[in-house]
Design a protein around this motif. Structure first.
Motif, PDB file in Angstrom:
ATOM      1  N   GLY A 151       0.810  -1.212   0.000  1.00 30.41           N
ATOM      2  CA  GLY A 151       0.000   0.000   0.000  1.00 30.41           C
ATOM      3  C   GLY A 151       0.842   1.260   0.000  1.00 30.41           C
ATOM      4  N   LEU A 152       1.900   1.280   0.823  1.00 27.98           N
ATOM      5  CA  LEU A 152       2.773   2.450   0.874  1.00 27.98           C
ATOM      6  C   LEU A 152       3.523   2.646  -0.443  1.00 27.98           C
ATOM      7  N   MET A 153       3.810   1.537  -1.129  1.00 28.27           N
ATOM      8  CA  MET A 153       4.502   1.630  -2.405  1.00 28.27           C
ATOM      9  C   MET A 153       3.697   2.417  -3.436  1.00 28.27           C
ATOM     10  N   MET A 154       2.378   2.426  -3.315  1.00 28.85           N
ATOM     11  CA  MET A 154       1.535   3.086  -4.296  1.00 28.85           C
ATOM     12  C   MET A 154       1.401   4.591  -4.064  1.00 28.85           C
ATOM     13  N   VAL A 155       1.874   5.084  -2.920  1.00 28.48           N
ATOM     14  CA  VAL A 155       1.687   6.500  -2.592  1.00 28.48           C
ATOM     15  C   VAL A 155       2.280   7.438  -3.649  1.00 28.48           C
ATOM     16  N   PRO A 156       3.524   7.247  -4.111  1.00 30.22           N
ATOM     17  CA  PRO A 156       4.036   8.175  -5.131  1.00 30.22           C
ATOM     18  C   PRO A 156       3.219   8.174  -6.417  1.00 30.22           C
ATOM     19  N   TRP A 157       2.716   7.022  -6.818  1.00 30.38           N
ATOM     20  CA  TRP A 157       2.001   6.911  -8.079  1.00 30.38           C
ATOM     21  C   TRP A 157       0.648   7.615  -8.040  1.00 30.38           C
ATOM     22  N   VAL A 158      -0.057   7.537  -6.913  1.00 33.08           N
ATOM     23  CA  VAL A 158      -1.395   8.124  -6.826  1.00 33.08           C
ATOM     24  C   VAL A 158      -1.353   9.594  -6.410  1.00 33.08           C
ATOM     25  N   TRP A 176      11.047   7.754  -9.086  1.00 36.97           N
ATOM     26  CA  TRP A 176      10.335   7.597  -7.813  1.00 36.97           C
ATOM     27  C   TRP A 176       8.832   7.727  -8.011  1.00 36.97           C
ATOM     28  N   LYS A 177       8.426   8.600  -8.910  1.00 36.00           N
ATOM     29  CA  LYS A 177       7.010   8.793  -9.182  1.00 36.00           C
ATOM     30  C   LYS A 177       6.419   7.633  -9.970  1.00 36.00           C
ATOM     31  N   GLY A 178       7.165   7.078 -10.929  1.00 32.36           N
ATOM     32  CA  GLY A 178       6.585   6.120 -11.855  1.00 32.36           C
ATOM     33  C   GLY A 178       6.808   4.654 -11.555  1.00 32.36           C
ATOM     34  N   PHE A 179       7.788   4.313 -10.691  1.00 30.75           N
ATOM     35  CA  PHE A 179       8.092   2.894 -10.511  1.00 30.75           C
ATOM     36  C   PHE A 179       6.963   2.092  -9.869  1.00 30.75           C
ATOM     37  N   PRO A 180       6.061   2.678  -9.033  1.00 26.26           N
ATOM     38  CA  PRO A 180       4.992   1.843  -8.462  1.00 26.26           C
ATOM     39  C   PRO A 180       4.091   1.199  -9.512  1.00 26.26           C
ATOM     40  N   TYR A 181       3.830   1.908 -10.611  1.00 25.57           N
ATOM     41  CA  TYR A 181       2.990   1.312 -11.667  1.00 25.57           C
ATOM     42  C   TYR A 181       3.643   0.058 -12.236  1.00 25.57           C
ATOM     43  N   ILE A 182       4.935   0.139 -12.551  1.00 30.26           N
ATOM     44  CA  ILE A 182       5.635  -1.019 -13.103  1.00 30.26           C
ATOM     45  C   ILE A 182       5.712  -2.129 -12.064  1.00 30.26           C
ATOM     46  N   THR A 183       5.955  -1.769 -10.818  1.00 28.62           N
ATOM     47  CA  THR A 183       5.992  -2.765  -9.749  1.00 28.62           C
ATOM     48  C   THR A 183       4.665  -3.493  -9.629  1.00 28.62           C
ATOM     49  N   LEU A 184       3.565  -2.736  -9.707  1.00 32.62           N
ATOM     50  CA  LEU A 184       2.238  -3.343  -9.618  1.00 32.62           C
ATOM     51  C   LEU A 184       1.996  -4.320 -10.762  1.00 32.62           C
ATOM     52  N   MET A 185       2.407  -3.952 -11.980  1.00 29.85           N
ATOM     53  CA  MET A 185       2.227  -4.838 -13.122  1.00 29.85           C
ATOM     54  C   MET A 185       3.074  -6.101 -12.976  1.00 29.85           C
ATOM     55  N   LEU A 186       4.313  -5.936 -12.507  1.00 24.70           N
ATOM     56  CA  LEU A 186       5.171  -7.105 -12.314  1.00 24.70           C
ATOM     57  C   LEU A 186       4.643  -8.001 -11.194  1.00 24.70           C
ATOM     58  N   LEU A 187       4.088  -7.398 -10.161  1.00 20.90           N
ATOM     59  CA  LEU A 187       3.493  -8.196  -9.082  1.00 20.90           C
ATOM     60  C   LEU A 187       2.331  -9.044  -9.596  1.00 20.90           C
ATOM     61  N   SER A 188       1.519  -8.446 -10.458  1.00 17.68           N
ATOM     62  CA  SER A 188       0.414  -9.216 -11.029  1.00 17.68           C
ATOM     63  C   SER A 188       0.935 -10.378 -11.866  1.00 17.68           C
ATOM     64  N   GLY A 189       2.040 -10.143 -12.600  1.00 17.19           N
ATOM     65  CA  GLY A 189       2.637 -11.226 -13.368  1.00 17.19           C
ATOM     66  C   GLY A 189       3.239 -12.305 -12.496  1.00 17.19           C
ATOM     67  N   LEU A 190       3.912 -11.902 -11.424  1.00 23.38           N
ATOM     68  CA  LEU A 190       4.501 -12.881 -10.506  1.00 23.38           C
ATOM     69  C   LEU A 190       3.431 -13.730  -9.835  1.00 23.38           C
ATOM     70  N   THR A 191       2.296 -13.132  -9.543  1.00 26.80           N
ATOM     71  CA  THR A 191       1.205 -13.874  -8.891  1.00 26.80           C
ATOM     72  C   THR A 191       0.678 -14.977  -9.807  1.00 26.80           C
ATOM     73  N   GLY A 192       0.735 -14.734 -11.122  1.00 27.35           N
ATOM     74  CA  GLY A 192       0.210 -15.726 -12.060  1.00 27.35           C
ATOM     75  C   GLY A 192       1.201 -16.792 -12.482  1.00 27.35           C
ATOM     76  N   LEU A 193       2.438 -16.722 -12.017  1.00 33.68           N
ATOM     77  CA  LEU A 193       3.434 -17.724 -12.398  1.00 33.68           C
ATOM     78  C   LEU A 193       3.178 -19.047 -11.684  1.00 33.68           C
ATOM     79  N   SER A 194       3.594 -20.108 -12.334  1.00 32.38           N
ATOM     80  CA  SER A 194       3.459 -21.436 -11.746  1.00 32.38           C
ATOM     81  C   SER A 194       4.514 -21.634 -10.659  1.00 32.38           C
ATOM     82  N   LYS A 195       4.068 -21.820  -9.431  1.00 31.59           N
ATOM     83  CA  LYS A 195       4.999 -22.047  -8.326  1.00 31.59           C
ATOM     84  C   LYS A 195       5.667 -23.415  -8.422  1.00 31.59           C
TER      85      LYS A 195
END
Length: 294
Positions: free
Chosen positions: A108-115, A169-188
Protein backbone atom coordinates in the motif's frame (compact mmCIF):
# COMPACT_ATOMS: atom_id res chain seq x y z
CA UNK A 1 -30.57 -4.66 -42.62
CA UNK A 2 -33.31 -5.22 -40.05
CA UNK A 3 -31.69 -8.46 -38.97
CA UNK A 4 -28.32 -6.77 -38.70
CA UNK A 5 -29.74 -3.90 -36.63
CA UNK A 6 -31.65 -6.34 -34.45
CA UNK A 7 -28.52 -8.45 -33.87
CA UNK A 8 -25.91 -5.70 -33.41
CA UNK A 9 -27.78 -2.42 -33.00
CA UNK A 10 -27.88 -2.49 -29.21
CA UNK A 11 -24.13 -3.13 -29.03
CA UNK A 12 -23.38 -0.24 -31.38
CA UNK A 13 -25.70 1.97 -29.35
CA UNK A 14 -23.68 1.20 -26.23
CA UNK A 15 -20.46 2.01 -28.08
CA UNK A 16 -21.80 5.28 -29.49
CA UNK A 17 -20.92 7.51 -26.46
CA UNK A 18 -17.32 6.27 -26.49
CA UNK A 19 -17.02 6.74 -30.26
CA UNK A 20 -18.42 10.28 -30.03
CA UNK A 21 -16.01 11.08 -27.22
CA UNK A 22 -13.01 9.79 -29.20
CA UNK A 23 -14.04 11.72 -32.32
CA UNK A 24 -14.72 14.96 -30.41
CA UNK A 25 -11.77 14.93 -28.02
CA UNK A 26 -9.14 12.84 -29.82
CA UNK A 27 -9.48 12.89 -33.61
CA UNK A 28 -10.74 16.46 -34.03
CA UNK A 29 -7.94 18.06 -31.91
CA UNK A 30 -5.39 15.88 -33.73
CA UNK A 31 -6.60 16.97 -37.18
CA UNK A 32 -6.89 20.60 -36.07
CA UNK A 33 -3.33 20.53 -34.71
CA UNK A 34 -1.97 19.30 -38.05
CA UNK A 35 -4.01 21.93 -39.88
CA UNK A 36 -2.81 24.81 -37.69
CA UNK A 37 0.80 23.71 -38.15
CA UNK A 38 0.52 24.73 -41.81
CA UNK A 39 -0.36 28.33 -40.95
CA UNK A 40 1.43 31.35 -39.55
CA UNK A 41 -0.96 31.84 -36.65
CA UNK A 42 -0.10 33.98 -33.64
CA UNK A 43 -2.64 35.31 -31.16
CA UNK A 44 -0.47 38.41 -30.74
CA UNK A 45 -0.54 39.27 -34.46
CA UNK A 46 -3.07 41.83 -35.61
CA UNK A 47 -3.75 40.30 -39.03
CA UNK A 48 -5.44 37.01 -39.93
CA UNK A 49 -3.49 33.78 -40.08
CA UNK A 50 -1.86 32.96 -43.39
CA UNK A 51 -1.08 29.63 -45.03
CA UNK A 52 2.66 28.89 -45.04
CA UNK A 53 2.76 25.18 -45.84
CA UNK A 54 5.76 23.43 -44.33
CA UNK A 55 7.57 26.63 -43.33
CA UNK A 56 7.01 26.00 -39.60
CA UNK A 57 8.54 22.53 -39.90
CA UNK A 58 11.51 23.74 -41.93
CA UNK A 59 12.14 26.54 -39.44
CA UNK A 60 12.18 24.06 -36.55
CA UNK A 61 14.36 21.48 -38.26
CA UNK A 62 16.87 23.80 -39.93
CA UNK A 63 16.82 27.21 -38.22
CA UNK A 64 15.83 26.57 -34.60
CA UNK A 65 19.08 25.92 -32.72
CA UNK A 66 17.26 24.71 -29.62
CA UNK A 67 15.06 22.11 -31.34
CA UNK A 68 17.58 19.27 -31.72
CA UNK A 69 18.92 19.75 -28.21
CA UNK A 70 15.37 19.57 -26.92
CA UNK A 71 14.81 16.43 -28.99
CA UNK A 72 17.86 14.84 -27.34
CA UNK A 73 16.53 15.91 -23.96
CA UNK A 74 13.22 14.21 -24.79
CA UNK A 75 14.97 10.93 -25.60
CA UNK A 76 17.01 11.17 -22.41
CA UNK A 77 13.90 11.90 -20.37
CA UNK A 78 11.81 9.06 -21.81
CA UNK A 79 14.40 6.30 -22.12
CA UNK A 80 16.31 7.26 -18.97
CA UNK A 81 13.30 7.49 -16.71
CA UNK A 82 11.74 4.29 -18.09
CA UNK A 83 14.98 2.31 -17.65
CA UNK A 84 15.46 3.66 -14.12
CA UNK A 85 11.87 2.81 -13.22
CA UNK A 86 12.41 -0.80 -14.29
CA UNK A 87 15.71 -0.90 -12.42
CA UNK A 88 13.86 0.00 -9.22
CA UNK A 89 10.60 -1.84 -9.91
CA UNK A 90 12.00 -5.33 -10.61
CA UNK A 91 13.73 -5.81 -7.22
CA UNK A 92 10.83 -4.03 -5.50
CA UNK A 93 8.35 -6.45 -7.07
CA UNK A 94 10.45 -9.46 -6.03
CA UNK A 95 10.68 -8.20 -2.45
CA UNK A 96 6.96 -7.41 -2.23
CA UNK A 97 6.13 -10.80 -3.75
CA UNK A 98 8.12 -12.66 -1.10
CA UNK A 99 6.66 -13.55 2.28
CA UNK A 100 7.78 -10.55 4.31
CA UNK A 101 6.19 -9.18 7.45
CA UNK A 102 3.41 -6.63 6.88
CA UNK A 103 3.54 -7.26 3.15
CA UNK A 104 0.12 -5.69 2.58
CA UNK A 105 1.21 -2.48 4.32
CA UNK A 106 4.38 -2.17 2.23
CA UNK A 107 2.41 -2.76 -0.95
CA UNK A 108 0.00 0.00 0.00
CA UNK A 109 2.77 2.45 0.87
CA UNK A 110 4.50 1.63 -2.40
CA UNK A 111 1.54 3.09 -4.30
CA UNK A 112 1.69 6.50 -2.59
CA UNK A 113 4.04 8.17 -5.13
CA UNK A 114 2.00 6.91 -8.08
CA UNK A 115 -1.40 8.12 -6.83
CA UNK A 116 -0.09 11.50 -5.62
CA UNK A 117 -0.58 14.52 -7.94
CA UNK A 118 2.43 15.21 -10.15
CA UNK A 119 2.56 18.90 -9.27
CA UNK A 120 2.53 18.16 -5.54
CA UNK A 121 5.33 15.63 -5.98
CA UNK A 122 7.29 18.17 -8.03
CA UNK A 123 6.97 20.85 -5.34
CA UNK A 124 8.06 18.43 -2.60
CA UNK A 125 11.12 17.32 -4.55
CA UNK A 126 11.91 20.92 -5.39
CA UNK A 127 12.16 21.59 -1.65
CA UNK A 128 14.35 18.50 -1.25
CA UNK A 129 16.67 19.71 -4.03
CA UNK A 130 16.82 23.30 -2.76
CA UNK A 131 20.40 24.52 -3.02
CA UNK A 132 20.38 26.32 0.33
CA UNK A 133 17.90 24.60 2.65
CA UNK A 134 17.16 21.30 0.90
CA UNK A 135 17.15 18.00 2.76
CA UNK A 136 19.40 16.34 0.19
CA UNK A 137 22.22 18.81 0.74
CA UNK A 138 21.71 18.63 4.51
CA UNK A 139 22.01 14.86 4.80
CA UNK A 140 24.84 14.59 2.28
CA UNK A 141 26.73 17.22 4.30
CA UNK A 142 26.06 15.27 7.50
CA UNK A 143 27.47 12.14 5.85
CA UNK A 144 30.51 14.12 4.63
CA UNK A 145 29.68 13.29 1.00
CA UNK A 146 29.83 16.92 -0.11
CA UNK A 147 31.83 19.89 1.15
CA UNK A 148 29.48 22.64 -0.04
CA UNK A 149 25.86 22.82 -1.10
CA UNK A 150 24.94 21.87 -4.66
CA UNK A 151 22.30 23.76 -6.65
CA UNK A 152 20.81 20.53 -7.95
CA UNK A 153 18.20 21.99 -10.29
CA UNK A 154 20.50 24.73 -11.57
CA UNK A 155 23.66 22.68 -12.08
CA UNK A 156 24.44 21.66 -15.66
CA UNK A 157 25.65 18.20 -14.63
CA UNK A 158 23.34 17.30 -11.73
CA UNK A 159 20.02 18.61 -13.02
CA UNK A 160 19.24 15.60 -15.21
CA UNK A 161 20.11 12.94 -12.59
CA UNK A 162 17.85 14.85 -10.19
CA UNK A 163 14.98 14.93 -12.71
CA UNK A 164 15.35 11.27 -13.63
CA UNK A 165 15.46 10.22 -9.99
CA UNK A 166 12.25 12.12 -9.29
CA UNK A 167 10.55 10.64 -12.35
CA UNK A 168 11.63 7.12 -11.37
CA UNK A 169 10.34 7.60 -7.81
CA UNK A 170 7.01 8.79 -9.18
CA UNK A 171 6.58 6.12 -11.85
CA UNK A 172 8.09 2.89 -10.51
CA UNK A 173 4.99 1.84 -8.46
CA UNK A 174 2.99 1.31 -11.67
CA UNK A 175 5.64 -1.02 -13.10
CA UNK A 176 5.99 -2.77 -9.75
CA UNK A 177 2.24 -3.34 -9.62
CA UNK A 178 2.23 -4.84 -13.12
CA UNK A 179 5.17 -7.11 -12.31
CA UNK A 180 3.49 -8.20 -9.08
CA UNK A 181 0.41 -9.22 -11.03
CA UNK A 182 2.64 -11.23 -13.37
CA UNK A 183 4.50 -12.88 -10.51
CA UNK A 184 1.21 -13.87 -8.89
CA UNK A 185 0.21 -15.73 -12.06
CA UNK A 186 3.43 -17.72 -12.40
CA UNK A 187 3.46 -21.44 -11.75
CA UNK A 188 5.00 -22.05 -8.33
CA UNK A 189 5.54 -25.69 -9.18
CA UNK A 190 7.98 -24.78 -11.96
CA UNK A 191 9.98 -22.49 -9.68
CA UNK A 192 10.04 -25.07 -6.88
CA UNK A 193 11.13 -27.76 -9.33
CA UNK A 194 14.04 -25.58 -10.44
CA UNK A 195 14.98 -25.05 -6.81
CA UNK A 196 14.93 -28.81 -6.19
CA UNK A 197 17.14 -29.32 -9.26
CA UNK A 198 19.78 -27.08 -7.70
CA UNK A 199 19.13 -23.73 -9.40
CA UNK A 200 20.09 -20.81 -7.18
CA UNK A 201 18.00 -17.63 -6.78
CA UNK A 202 19.74 -15.78 -9.61
CA UNK A 203 19.35 -18.70 -12.02
CA UNK A 204 15.66 -19.07 -11.14
CA UNK A 205 15.16 -15.36 -11.78
CA UNK A 206 17.04 -15.13 -15.09
CA UNK A 207 16.08 -18.53 -16.56
CA UNK A 208 12.47 -18.91 -15.39
CA UNK A 209 10.88 -15.83 -13.84
CA UNK A 210 12.21 -13.17 -16.21
CA UNK A 211 11.36 -15.05 -19.46
CA UNK A 212 7.83 -15.71 -18.20
CA UNK A 213 7.42 -12.00 -17.39
CA UNK A 214 8.54 -10.84 -20.84
CA UNK A 215 5.00 -10.13 -22.16
CA UNK A 216 4.17 -8.01 -19.11
CA UNK A 217 7.52 -6.20 -19.23
CA UNK A 218 7.00 -5.51 -22.94
CA UNK A 219 3.52 -3.99 -22.54
CA UNK A 220 4.45 -2.07 -19.40
CA UNK A 221 7.54 -0.63 -21.05
CA UNK A 222 5.50 0.51 -24.05
CA UNK A 223 2.93 2.24 -21.82
CA UNK A 224 5.68 3.86 -19.74
CA UNK A 225 7.46 5.23 -22.82
CA UNK A 226 4.31 6.81 -24.24
CA UNK A 227 3.24 8.16 -20.84
CA UNK A 228 6.68 9.65 -20.14
CA UNK A 229 6.78 11.30 -23.57
CA UNK A 230 3.45 13.09 -23.14
CA UNK A 231 3.81 14.02 -19.45
CA UNK A 232 5.85 17.12 -18.74
CA UNK A 233 4.33 18.31 -15.44
CA UNK A 234 7.26 17.01 -13.41
CA UNK A 235 9.86 18.96 -15.39
CA UNK A 236 7.63 22.05 -15.46
CA UNK A 237 7.13 21.95 -11.69
CA UNK A 238 10.84 21.41 -10.94
CA UNK A 239 12.70 23.53 -13.50
CA UNK A 240 10.18 25.02 -15.93
CA UNK A 241 12.40 23.65 -18.70
CA UNK A 242 15.37 25.77 -17.62
CA UNK A 243 17.90 26.99 -17.06
CA UNK A 244 17.41 28.24 -20.62
CA UNK A 245 16.39 25.13 -22.56
CA UNK A 246 18.73 22.80 -20.65
CA UNK A 247 15.89 20.62 -19.33
CA UNK A 248 13.24 21.39 -21.94
CA UNK A 249 11.58 18.51 -23.75
CA UNK A 250 9.23 18.70 -26.72
CA UNK A 251 6.02 18.97 -24.62
CA UNK A 252 7.48 21.86 -22.57
CA UNK A 253 8.71 23.51 -25.79
CA UNK A 254 5.21 23.10 -27.20
CA UNK A 255 3.67 24.64 -24.09
CA UNK A 256 6.08 27.58 -24.20
CA UNK A 257 5.39 28.43 -27.83
CA UNK A 258 1.63 27.92 -27.62
CA UNK A 259 0.71 29.36 -24.23
CA UNK A 260 3.60 31.69 -23.37
CA UNK A 261 4.47 33.15 -26.78
CA UNK A 262 0.95 32.40 -28.19
CA UNK A 263 2.46 31.20 -31.48
CA UNK A 264 -0.10 28.49 -32.21
CA UNK A 265 1.24 27.74 -35.69
CA UNK A 266 4.73 26.86 -34.52
CA UNK A 267 3.37 25.19 -31.40
CA UNK A 268 1.17 22.96 -33.56
CA UNK A 269 4.18 22.07 -35.70
CA UNK A 270 6.10 21.06 -32.57
CA UNK A 271 3.13 18.95 -31.45
CA UNK A 272 2.92 17.22 -34.85
CA UNK A 273 6.65 16.49 -34.92
CA UNK A 274 6.47 15.21 -31.35
CA UNK A 275 3.64 12.88 -32.32
CA UNK A 276 5.59 11.55 -35.31
CA UNK A 277 8.76 11.06 -33.27
CA UNK A 278 7.02 9.12 -30.51
CA UNK A 279 5.35 7.02 -33.22
CA UNK A 280 8.79 6.17 -34.64
CA UNK A 281 10.06 5.27 -31.16
CA UNK A 282 7.04 3.01 -30.58
CA UNK A 283 7.55 1.25 -33.92
CA UNK A 284 11.24 0.69 -33.16
CA UNK A 285 10.34 -0.60 -29.69
CA UNK A 286 7.81 -3.04 -31.14
CA UNK A 287 10.30 -4.25 -33.76
CA UNK A 288 13.08 -4.73 -31.22
CA UNK A 289 11.19 -6.20 -28.27
CA UNK A 290 7.90 -7.43 -29.70
CA UNK A 291 9.26 -10.68 -31.07
CA UNK A 292 9.26 -14.09 -29.38
CA UNK A 293 6.97 -13.10 -26.52
CA UNK A 294 5.28 -16.48 -26.31
Amino acid sequence: MRRYIHAYGYGYLLLLPVVLYIVAFQFYPLIETVRLSLFDYSLLASGPMSFTGLDNYLALLTEDRAFWRIFQNSLLWVLGSTALQFLIAIPAALVLFSKIKWRGLWRGLMMVPWVSPVVVIGIIWKWIYDGHYGLLNHYMSELKLIQENIIWLGHEYWVWPALLLTSAWKGFPYITLMLLSGLTGLSKDMIEAAHVDGANAWQRFTQIILPLLKPIIYVTGLVSIVASWTKFEMIWALTGGGPGYATSILPTYLYTHSFVYFDLGKGSAIATLSMLLVLVIVVLYVRLFGRNLD
